[in-house]
Design an enzyme around this catalytic site. Structure first.
Site, PDB file in Angstrom:
ATOM      1  CE  LYS A 114      43.500  38.866  39.011  1.00 51.48           C
ATOM      2  NZ  LYS A 114      42.664  39.832  38.741  1.00 51.48           N
TER       3      LYS A 114
ATOM      4  CG  PHE B 182      37.060  43.205  38.691  1.00 54.02           C
ATOM      5  CD1 PHE B 182      36.074  43.114  39.696  1.00 54.02           C
ATOM      6  CD2 PHE B 182      38.241  42.782  38.901  1.00 54.02           C
ATOM      7  CE1 PHE B 182      36.476  42.599  40.792  1.00 54.02           C
ATOM      8  CE2 PHE B 182      38.766  42.188  40.292  1.00 54.02           C
ATOM      9  CZ  PHE B 182      37.739  42.150  41.344  1.00 54.02           C
TER      10      PHE B 182
ATOM     11  CG  ASP C 219      43.520  47.108  36.151  1.00 54.30           C
ATOM     12  OD1 ASP C 219      44.607  46.303  36.194  1.00 54.30           O
ATOM     13  OD2 ASP C 219      42.612  47.164  36.922  1.00 54.30           O
TER      14      ASP C 219
HETATM   15  C1  PLP Z   1      42.248  40.695  39.738  1.00 54.54           C
HETATM   16  C2  PLP Z   1      42.156  42.238  39.228  1.00 54.54           C
HETATM   17  C3  PLP Z   1      42.362  43.331  39.972  1.00 54.54           C
HETATM   18  C4  PLP Z   1      42.506  43.060  41.495  1.00 54.54           C
HETATM   19  O1  PLP Z   1      43.649  42.264  41.740  1.00 54.54           O
HETATM   20  P1  PLP Z   1      43.525  41.658  43.310  1.00 54.54           P
HETATM   21  O2  PLP Z   1      45.085  41.201  43.694  1.00 54.54           O
HETATM   22  O3  PLP Z   1      42.501  40.684  43.424  1.00 54.54           O
HETATM   23  O4  PLP Z   1      43.358  42.756  44.366  1.00 54.54           O
HETATM   24  C5  PLP Z   1      42.247  44.504  39.281  1.00 54.54           C
HETATM   25  N1  PLP Z   1      42.256  44.618  38.275  1.00 54.54           N
HETATM   26  C6  PLP Z   1      42.025  43.867  37.609  1.00 54.54           C
HETATM   27  C7  PLP Z   1      41.792  44.046  35.829  1.00 54.54           C
HETATM   28  C8  PLP Z   1      41.915  42.293  37.676  1.00 54.54           C
HETATM   29  O5  PLP Z   1      41.797  41.335  36.994  1.00 54.54           O
END
Ligand code: PLP
Length: 428
Positions: free
Chosen positions: A274, A146, A233
């Protein structure tokens, strides 16, 4: 033109249902206030937050220091665009690069934008430094990833709900299984035009899948061997959530001199979002060393809001809170307490299959089909008992409270969770 004041949860839900796109299926709880680990709904009921806005609110709701930074900066200067310099951005860039041990940062707003940014940097590096022939660069990604919701990112998703009927899809991605070093080695060997490997150190949305302890270090070594950029990520796992400042723990400034996480895995591109703002404001970032980041020149990438003064001031405050309140250490210690308590319950349980996670990013797997509704019903029951959590992929429930939670509060939550689960155990 009407402006409705919300007096009840039902009213708020009805309005959202009528006027908002149905791109989410929320639990039927309408929240109005938050403080630390607590949330209150419009009827005044108090809840423990065990989602933390998908780990954006690691520092707790409305943290006074982060809130103050937002207010102060909003009263002075909110947005200039990057057509001009502002007096907040440089200090933030210095703070974030020193905190995570990189030469440079590229500021964006959402996690998906930062992932897109990392992919663009990696492709450009592939053409300009690795000398991959034009338009042949490929990026290896993992199954069940994700990384966000943009057209390119969903092009390499393995979730049909996220992908179906949004084509044509962006080319240039190779999908391999997660936590599979031989598959990565094979993919790297079979194609000389690979620019990057994009990976989550723990797959959060997939249901908190923790890879083998040596996975990231081995992946790092393979990327180095094949001259491929490793993109971590850490939008969900970063900023102390998993018991270290980063789950990859590359050059991390843990609260202890010695880091107990995966030893020294330093990605070439680090993606954060986040909790970088403590959930106060959309702030995301890509960090890299000069030799990678320098492929970006004026005009090649940008964002009107990226690096704005409010974002910069809020992120500095949010990072300071993580340090000052030793949130990485707290997540590590309390995470162990949480998993061992849940494990004791699971040993005698028929309804819960297992608990897994690291730090305060944990999940339980319910003994039900992924299309079953047991996990959803448990989350509804948990909300009635005063704790908010959300199922992911049908039968998995993630538990990720703000890291400011105290041991006493955590014990109360463990009690709420195990008592609620007990009501779902088969009767005989
Ligand atoms: C939430 C998330 C995203 C996307 O972040 P948004 O601010 O919702 O665009 C990307 N990578 C990971 C691992 C995430 O948990």
């Amino acid at each position: 033109m009407t402006r409705t004041t919300i007096n009840s949860s039902q009213e708020a839900i009805a309005l959202e249902s009528k006027y908002g796109a149905h791109n989410y299926h929320p639990l039927p709880v309408v929240l109005k206030e938050g403080s630390g680990v607590y949330l209150w709904d419009v009827e005044g009921k108090k809840y423990y937050d065990f989602l933390s806005a998908y780990s954006a609110v690691n520092q707790g709701h409305s943290h006074p220091k982060i809130t103050q930074a937002l207010i102060d900066q909003a009263q002075k200067l909110a947005l200039t665009s990057r057509a001009f310099y502002n007096d907040q951005l440089g200090a933030y860039e210095q703070k974030i690069t020193q905190t995570f041990g990189f030469d440079k940062v590229l500021p964006m707003n959402t996690g998906a934008e930062a992932v897109e940014t990392a992919l663009k940097i990696a492709r450009r590096w592939g053409y300009r430094v690795k000398m991959i022939p034009a338009n042949q660069a490929k990026v290896i990604v993992c199954a069940n990833n994700f990384h966000g919701r943009t057209t390119t990112i969903i092009s390499f998703s393995s979730d049909p709900t996220a992908q179906k009927d949004f084509g044509p899809y962006t080319e240039g991605f190779i999908q391999i299984p997660y936590n599979d070093i031989p598959a990565l080695a094979q993919a790297l060997e079979s194609d000389p035009h690979i620019a990057a490997f994009l990976v989550e150190p723990i797959q959060g949305e997939a249901g908190v899948f923790v890879p083998d302890p040596s996975y990231l270090a081995q992946a790092r070594a393979l990327c180095t061997k094949h001259r491929v950029l490793m993109i971590a990520d850490e939008v969900q796992t970063g900023i102390a959530r998993t018991g270290n400042l980063l789950a990859t723990c590359g050059n991390c400034t843990c609260v202890e001199a010695h880091c107990s996480g995966t030893p020294e895995v330093k990605p070439d591109l680090l993606v954060l979002g986040k909790a970088l703002s403590g959930g106060m404001y959309p702030v995301s970032a890509v960090l890299a060393q000069n030799e990678v980041m320098d492929v970006i020149e004026p005009g090649s990438h940008g964002s009107t809001f990226g690096g704005n003064p409010i974002a910069a001031a809020v992120a500095v405050a949010a990072l300071e809170v993580v340090e000052q309140e030793q949130l990485a250490l707290k997540a590590r210690v309390l995470g162990e307490r949480f998993r061992s308590s849940l494990q004791r319950y699971i040993d005698g349980s028929k309804i819960v299959r297992l608990v897994r996670g690291r730090g305060l990013l944990n999940a339980i797997v319910i003994n039900d089909h992924p299309d079953g509704d047991t996990a959803w019903n448990i989350c509804v029951a948990l909300s009635h008992a005063g704790l908010l959590a959300k199922p992911t992929h049908g039968n998995i429930i993630r538990f990720a409270p703000p890291l400011v939670i105290t041991e006493e509060q955590l014990d109360e939550c463990i009690d709420i969770i195990t008592r609620t689960l007990s009501a779902f155990e088969p009767k005989s």
